[in-house]
Design an enzyme around this catalytic site. Structure first.
Site, short mmCIF file in Angstrom:
data_model
loop_
_atom_site.label_atom_id
_atom_site.label_comp_id
_atom_site.label_asym_id
_atom_site.label_seq_id
_atom_site.Cartn_x
_atom_site.Cartn_y
_atom_site.Cartn_z
N HIS A 111 38.00 41.43 39.41
CA HIS A 111 38.46 40.89 40.69
C HIS A 111 39.49 41.84 41.29
O HIS A 111 40.43 42.25 40.60
CB HIS A 111 39.08 39.50 40.50
CG HIS A 111 38.10 38.45 40.09
ND1 HIS A 111 37.14 37.96 40.95
CD2 HIS A 111 37.92 37.80 38.91
CE1 HIS A 111 36.41 37.04 40.32
NE2 HIS A 111 36.86 36.93 39.08
N CYS A 123 35.72 43.36 44.95
CA CYS A 123 35.95 43.20 46.39
C CYS A 123 36.81 44.35 46.91
O CYS A 123 37.75 44.77 46.25
CB CYS A 123 36.64 41.86 46.66
SG CYS A 123 35.63 40.42 46.24
#
Length: 331
Positions: free
Chosen positions: A224, A266
């Site tokens: 993440h 991301c």
């Protein structure tokens, strides 16, 4: 009175004579010491300046070869990678040229997440592990870093297995997975020390990146992240600046010939936006302000099995073999 005056004059004369004698002794002693020091300096300087007058070429070669072997033995005993120090035709020790070219490959595969719901990040990393191993990089040249908390998790309906997709046709965990950094060992500090070679002296070889100036290094990271950062186990994060500085240290220390950096998270591309070192190729799953999406949800396990970007890469790599001539442009 005359006797006293004569006695005083005689004593004064003796005093002056004694002082002159001491002065002469000091001067002679100083001259002797200066001559000895000069002779010592000449004796030291001449062999260094004109070694051929005192030592034969064969003896010089033997001494250089001895120290070269001793250096290699010390490096091996300390567990650090050593430079090859070959002996040339005339016997002199020489370090390999920096432009010797590519001769070996290394892979550093990092899953920065933990917990069951991040199953896909472990699957991403194990998929890369399976691929680079299938294409010829041995376990001794692969550093695998992951939490390793999915295969034997109580919620795993197939204990000991990590599947690549919902159909459960390909087990990524297998029987021959060698995890080098596991659980809480996967930290930002561990990654930076691994890349730069600043690991503790008691670190085993399996946890060292022993690459050199002739190594092509593949660095893969998943987890993440966001704008210029990647989280590590929901506890800390590595920044784009940290990574860029580590890669620059690798270049300065001649720890890679070429480096290929791939990241799936991301805003992935922001993680290599600060890299300024030469001979680095980088790619990521998403641009700035873009998300990286999961793919393939297993309804029984109630989790996503992989990330879309990594899955596409691995699907493509299944068509590549050891003798393939394909390049990144074909990807």
């Amino acid at each position: 009175m005359a006797i006293e005056v004569n006695g005083a004059a005689s004593a004064a004369a003796k005093g002056r004579s004694g002082r002159r004698w001491h002065s002469r002794v000091l001067l002679r002693t100083s001259a002797i010491l200066a001559s000895l020091i000069l002779a010592c300096l000449v004796a030291i300087a001449l062999p260094l300046t004109f070694p051929g007058l005192f030592v034969s070429a064969q003896q010089t070669a033997q001494v250089e070869a001895f120290f070269a072997r001793n250096h290699q033995q010390q490096q091996q005993q300390s567990g650090h990678p050593s430079w090859d120090v070959p002996v040339t035709a005339n016997g002199s020790a020489a370090r390999l040229a920096d432009d010797a070219g590519h001769t070996n490959n290394w892979a550093v595969l990092v899953s920065a997440s933990k917990f069951w719901f991040n199953y896909r990040h472990m699957a991403n990393t194990l998929g890369m592990y399976r691929t680079v191993k299938r294409l010829g990089i041995p376990d001794s040249h692969i550093i695998l870093m992951l939490a390793d908390d999915a295969a034997c998790n109580s919620r795993n309906l197939s204990p000991g297995y990590v599947w690549a997709e919902p159909g459960r046709s390909l087990d990524l965990y297998g029987q021959n997975v060698e995890v080098d950094y596991r659980g809480y060992e996967v930290t930002v500090e561990a990654v930076l020390r691994l890349l730069t070679g600043r690991v503790p002296l008691n670190t085993p070889r399996s946890k060292r990146l022993e690459s050199d100036s002739r190594s092509n290094v593949f660095l893969y990271m998943t987890g993440h992240g966001g704008d210029e950062f990647l989280k590590f186990q929901d506890y800390e994060e590595i920044s784009a600046f940290d990574l860029a500085d580590a890669i620059e240290q690798m270049w300065e220390k001649k720890r890679y010939h070429e480096l290929f950096f791939m990241i799936d998270t991301c805003q992935a591309n922001t993680m290599y936006s600060k890299i300024y070192s030469p001979h680095v190729i980088a790619t990521g799953s998403s641009k700035k302000d873009q998300n990286s999406y999961s793919h393939g949800t297993d309804e029984e396990l109630a989790i996503a099995m992989s990330d879309r970007f990594t899955l596409e890469i691995l699907d493509y790599m299944e068509s590549v073999n050891k003798t393939s001539s394909r390049s990144l442009q074909d990807l």
